[in-house]
Write a protein that holds these residues in place. Structure first.
Motif, short mmCIF file in Angstrom:
data_model
loop_
_atom_site.label_atom_id
_atom_site.label_comp_id
_atom_site.label_asym_id
_atom_site.label_seq_id
_atom_site.Cartn_x
_atom_site.Cartn_y
_atom_site.Cartn_z
N THR A 50 -1.53 12.05 -0.51
CA THR A 50 -2.58 11.07 -0.21
C THR A 50 -1.93 9.76 0.23
O THR A 50 -0.77 9.50 -0.10
CB THR A 50 -3.45 10.81 -1.44
OG1 THR A 50 -2.65 10.23 -2.46
CG2 THR A 50 -4.10 12.08 -1.94
N PRO A 51 -2.66 8.92 0.96
CA PRO A 51 -2.10 7.62 1.35
C PRO A 51 -1.69 6.79 0.14
O PRO A 51 -0.72 6.04 0.21
CB PRO A 51 -3.24 6.96 2.12
CG PRO A 51 -4.00 8.10 2.69
CD PRO A 51 -3.94 9.18 1.63
N ALA A 52 -2.39 6.91 -0.97
CA ALA A 52 -2.03 6.16 -2.18
C ALA A 52 -0.68 6.63 -2.72
O ALA A 52 0.06 5.85 -3.31
CB ALA A 52 -3.10 6.33 -3.23
N GLU A 53 -0.33 7.89 -2.53
CA GLU A 53 0.97 8.41 -2.96
C GLU A 53 2.05 8.06 -1.94
O GLU A 53 3.20 7.84 -2.28
CB GLU A 53 0.91 9.93 -3.14
CG GLU A 53 0.01 10.37 -4.24
CD GLU A 53 -0.25 11.86 -4.22
OE1 GLU A 53 -0.63 12.38 -5.27
OE2 GLU A 53 -0.10 12.50 -3.16
N TYR A 54 1.67 8.01 -0.69
CA TYR A 54 2.61 7.80 0.40
C TYR A 54 3.08 6.34 0.48
O TYR A 54 4.24 6.07 0.72
CB TYR A 54 1.89 8.20 1.69
CG TYR A 54 2.69 8.03 2.93
CD1 TYR A 54 2.51 6.91 3.72
CD2 TYR A 54 3.61 8.97 3.34
CE1 TYR A 54 3.22 6.73 4.89
CE2 TYR A 54 4.32 8.81 4.50
CZ TYR A 54 4.12 7.69 5.28
OH TYR A 54 4.83 7.52 6.41
N ARG A 55 2.20 5.37 0.24
CA ARG A 55 2.54 3.95 0.41
C ARG A 55 3.68 3.49 -0.50
O ARG A 55 4.62 2.86 -0.01
CB ARG A 55 1.32 3.08 0.22
CG ARG A 55 1.62 1.61 0.45
CD ARG A 55 0.38 0.76 0.39
NE ARG A 55 -0.60 1.15 1.39
CZ ARG A 55 -0.61 0.68 2.64
NH1 ARG A 55 0.31 -0.16 3.03
NH2 ARG A 55 -1.52 1.06 3.48
N PRO A 56 3.67 3.74 -1.82
CA PRO A 56 4.79 3.27 -2.65
C PRO A 56 6.13 3.88 -2.22
O PRO A 56 7.16 3.22 -2.26
CB PRO A 56 4.43 3.73 -4.06
CG PRO A 56 2.97 3.91 -4.04
CD PRO A 56 2.62 4.32 -2.64
N ALA A 57 6.11 5.11 -1.77
CA ALA A 57 7.35 5.76 -1.32
C ALA A 57 7.86 5.13 -0.04
O ALA A 57 9.06 4.97 0.15
CB ALA A 57 7.13 7.24 -1.13
N SER A 58 6.96 4.75 0.86
CA SER A 58 7.41 4.15 2.12
C SER A 58 7.97 2.75 1.88
O SER A 58 8.92 2.35 2.54
CB SER A 58 6.29 4.11 3.15
OG SER A 58 5.23 3.30 2.71
N THR A 59 7.44 1.99 0.91
CA THR A 59 8.02 0.69 0.61
C THR A 59 9.36 0.86 -0.10
O THR A 59 10.28 0.10 0.12
CB THR A 59 7.08 -0.18 -0.24
OG1 THR A 59 6.76 0.51 -1.43
CG2 THR A 59 5.82 -0.52 0.52
N LEU A 60 9.46 1.89 -0.93
CA LEU A 60 10.74 2.19 -1.59
C LEU A 60 11.78 2.56 -0.55
O LEU A 60 12.91 2.10 -0.59
CB LEU A 60 10.53 3.34 -2.58
CG LEU A 60 11.71 3.75 -3.44
CD1 LEU A 60 11.92 2.70 -4.53
CD2 LEU A 60 11.44 5.09 -4.09
N ARG A 61 11.39 3.35 0.44
CA ARG A 61 12.28 3.76 1.52
C ARG A 61 12.69 2.56 2.36
O ARG A 61 13.85 2.42 2.74
CB ARG A 61 11.57 4.80 2.38
CG ARG A 61 12.40 5.34 3.52
CD ARG A 61 11.58 6.23 4.41
NE ARG A 61 10.57 5.41 5.05
CZ ARG A 61 9.46 5.87 5.57
NH1 ARG A 61 9.18 7.13 5.52
NH2 ARG A 61 8.60 5.07 6.16
N SER A 62 11.76 1.63 2.64
CA SER A 62 12.06 0.45 3.44
C SER A 62 13.04 -0.46 2.74
O SER A 62 13.94 -1.02 3.34
CB SER A 62 10.79 -0.33 3.75
OG SER A 62 9.92 0.44 4.53
N ARG A 63 12.87 -0.65 1.45
CA ARG A 63 13.78 -1.50 0.69
C ARG A 63 15.18 -0.91 0.66
O ARG A 63 16.16 -1.62 0.72
CB ARG A 63 13.26 -1.70 -0.73
CG ARG A 63 12.05 -2.57 -0.77
CD ARG A 63 11.58 -2.79 -2.17
NE ARG A 63 10.29 -3.45 -2.15
CZ ARG A 63 9.42 -3.38 -3.12
NH1 ARG A 63 9.70 -2.71 -4.20
NH2 ARG A 63 8.27 -4.01 -3.03
N ALA A 64 15.28 0.41 0.57
CA ALA A 64 16.59 1.06 0.55
C ALA A 64 17.29 0.90 1.89
O ALA A 64 18.51 0.81 1.96
CB ALA A 64 16.44 2.54 0.21
N ALA A 65 16.51 0.84 2.96
CA ALA A 65 17.09 0.69 4.31
C ALA A 65 17.38 -0.77 4.65
O ALA A 65 17.96 -1.05 5.68
CB ALA A 65 16.14 1.29 5.34
#
Length: 75
Positions: A50-65
Motif C-alpha cells: 500500500t502507499p502507506a507502507e511504501y512511503r516510509p521505505a522510500s524516505t528511508l531509501r532516500s536518506r541512505a542515498a
C-alpha cells in the motif's frame, strides 16, 4: 485472536530492500536514471504494497542515498 493478517511490507526496512531489488532489475534510461513508474508499478500492483507502507521505505531509501528528505527540489 487476530482479525487481520500481517502485512508483508509493514516493516520499512523489508520494503526498502524490495524497492532496491526492483530498482536493480530495471535498466537505466539516461545518465543512470530510471523511470519511477518501473519501480512503483511492481511494488504496488504485483507485490500489493500500500502507499502507506511504501512511503516510509522510500524516505528511508532516500536518506541512505544522501538525498534531501524535504520533498523539495534542490536549488
Amino acid at each position: 485472536m487476530k482479525f487481520a493478517a500481517a502485512r508483508p511490507y509493514s516493516d520499512p526496512e523489508v520494503t526498502a530492500r524490495k524497492l532496491i531489488e526492483i530498482a536493480n532489475s530495471v535498466a537505466a534510461v539516461q545518465d543512470g536514471r530510471i523511470y519511477i513508474e518501473l519501480i512503483n508499478g511492481p511494488m504496488l500492483f504485483e507485490h500489493k504494497a500500500t502507499p502507506a507502507e511504501y512511503r516510509p521505505a522510500s524516505t528511508l531509501r532516500s536518506r541512505a542515498a544522501g538525498s534531501p528528505s524535504t520533498g523539495q527540489a534542490p536549488s
